[in-house]
Design an enzyme around this catalytic site. Structure first.
Site, PDB file in Angstrom:
ATOM      1  N   LEU A  46       0.955  -1.205  -0.067  1.00 29.83           N
ATOM      2  CA  LEU A  46       0.052  -0.020  -0.104  1.00 29.83           C
ATOM      3  C   LEU A  46       1.039   1.327  -0.142  1.00 29.83           C
ATOM      4  O   LEU A  46       1.854   1.325   0.372  1.00 29.83           O
ATOM      5  CB  LEU A  46      -0.954   0.030   1.117  1.00 29.83           C
ATOM      6  CG  LEU A  46      -2.000  -1.047   1.275  1.00 29.83           C
ATOM      7  CD1 LEU A  46      -2.895  -0.605   2.626  1.00 29.83           C
ATOM      8  CD2 LEU A  46      -3.045  -0.774   0.047  1.00 29.83           C
ATOM      9  N   ASP A  47       0.534   2.098  -0.745  1.00 31.82           N
ATOM     10  CA  ASP A  47       1.376   3.557  -0.718  1.00 31.82           C
ATOM     11  C   ASP A  47       1.253   4.075   0.901  1.00 31.82           C
ATOM     12  O   ASP A  47       0.631   3.571   1.605  1.00 31.82           O
ATOM     13  CB  ASP A  47       0.677   4.599  -1.280  1.00 31.82           C
ATOM     14  CG  ASP A  47       0.234   4.288  -2.977  1.00 31.82           C
ATOM     15  OD1 ASP A  47       1.281   3.303  -3.372  1.00 31.82           O
ATOM     16  OD2 ASP A  47      -0.338   5.025  -3.594  1.00 31.82           O
TER      17      ASP A  47
END
Length: 309
Positions: A133-134
């Site tokens: 995930l960012d």
């Protein structure tokens, strides 16, 4: 210690060739660092010897190359109870609620302040990354405890058997239904997507499943949307929603003009949350996890247990 050359990129990265042998600490002190600063940079994993990350002092010899990231980017890992972030702890994998503002894995200048490292230390189990995930995004992430599970999970990703749903807040309601874009290949962000295919561009597919106007959003309109992600490109949801005229609240990289806050309190990251994930398991067993996004007033308790027939 004598160094053949010292160059820096905007004062942040130092490079040198050792002219006279000694220790790595000696070399770092030649950059004007105090010993305690040098030791701290080593502990962060901000030092490279012969292009390999090193975390402790060692001997260096004439002609060897040393690179040091003098001001590594910091992440607020001390702000979180990492054991409380665990949603499920099984024999082969761990599911966690990733906080916004902390990267999943080590960065080039900091290998200490990341989710996999903090969870591994909190649980006393070395974890392996299966998905990303960012840094700015929060929500469900699956970590492997074994190489075999990591391999199996990655294969399911390749076969698109992992179903992932996200929740987001946007100021402009996107059209419900499937959306297909094409992303320019490359490593630079923001990522560029277009409606028409180009040679070598990557197909991006998602579906907006539900759009609900938030009644508690104040003066500016806000919409809580559900996104079914079908391909997993870097920044895909962020880039596609922006291309649709619906950038995620707080995502200034992709055109949002609004800060992300809940009940008037500023929040880290952007209003994008990995809300559910599911995949087929062995012996006809399936796994499914769902969390409530933080703008619904919950830290994100597990809404449903692992499912099996």
């Amino acid at each position: 210690m004598e160094l053949q050359s010292i160059t820096t990129a905007q004062g942040r990265i130092g490079h040198c060739r050792v002219q006279q042998g000694g220790t790595l600490i000696d070399c770092l002190e030649a950059f004007g660092l105090e010993r305690s600063q040098a030791e701290r940079l080593l502990s962060f994993g901000a030092v490279y010897h012969e292009r390999q990350r090193v975390t402790s002092d060692r001997l260096v010899t004439r002609g060897q190359y040393v690179r040091v990231h003098l001001h590594p980017k910091r992440f607020p890992v001390a702000d979180f109870d990492w054991q409380a972030c665990v949603v499920f702890h099984g024999d082969n994998f761990v599911v966690a609620n990733k906080p916004a503002g902390v990267p999943i894995h080590a960065t080039v200048d900091n290998h200490a302040e990341n989710v996999v490292r903090q969870l591994s230390e909190a649980l006393g189990v070395p974890l392996l990354v299966t998905q990303r995930l960012d840094t700015e995004v929060s929500g469900l992430v699956v970590f492997a405890k074994t190489r075999e599970f990591q391999r199996q999970f990655n294969q399911l990703l390749v076969e698109r058997q992992i179903r992932k749903r996200y929740r987001a807040i946007v100021n402009c309601a996107p059209q419900e239904g499937p959306h297909v874009h094409y992303m320019m290949p490359g490593l630079r962000s923001p990522r560029t997507v277009r409606n028409a295919s180009e040679p070598g561009w990557l197909q991006c597919v998602l579906s907006v499943e539900k759009v609900t106007r938030r009644s508690d959003a104040g003066m500016a309109p806000e919409f809580d949307i559900e996104v079914d992600l079908q391909t997993g490109r870097t920044h895909q949801i962020r880039a596609q929603l922006s291309a649709m005229g619906s950038p995620i609240v707080g995502d200034r990289l992709y055109g949002s003009g609004n800060s992300y806050s809940i009940d008037g309190t500023p929040r880290p990251g952007i209003a994008l949350f990995s809300a559910s994930t599911s995949w087929p398991g062995e012996e006809d067993r399936s796994w499914s996890f769902t969390l409530v996004p933080p703008w619904h007033g919950s830290r994100g308790q597990r809404a449903n247990a692992p499912a099996s027939p």
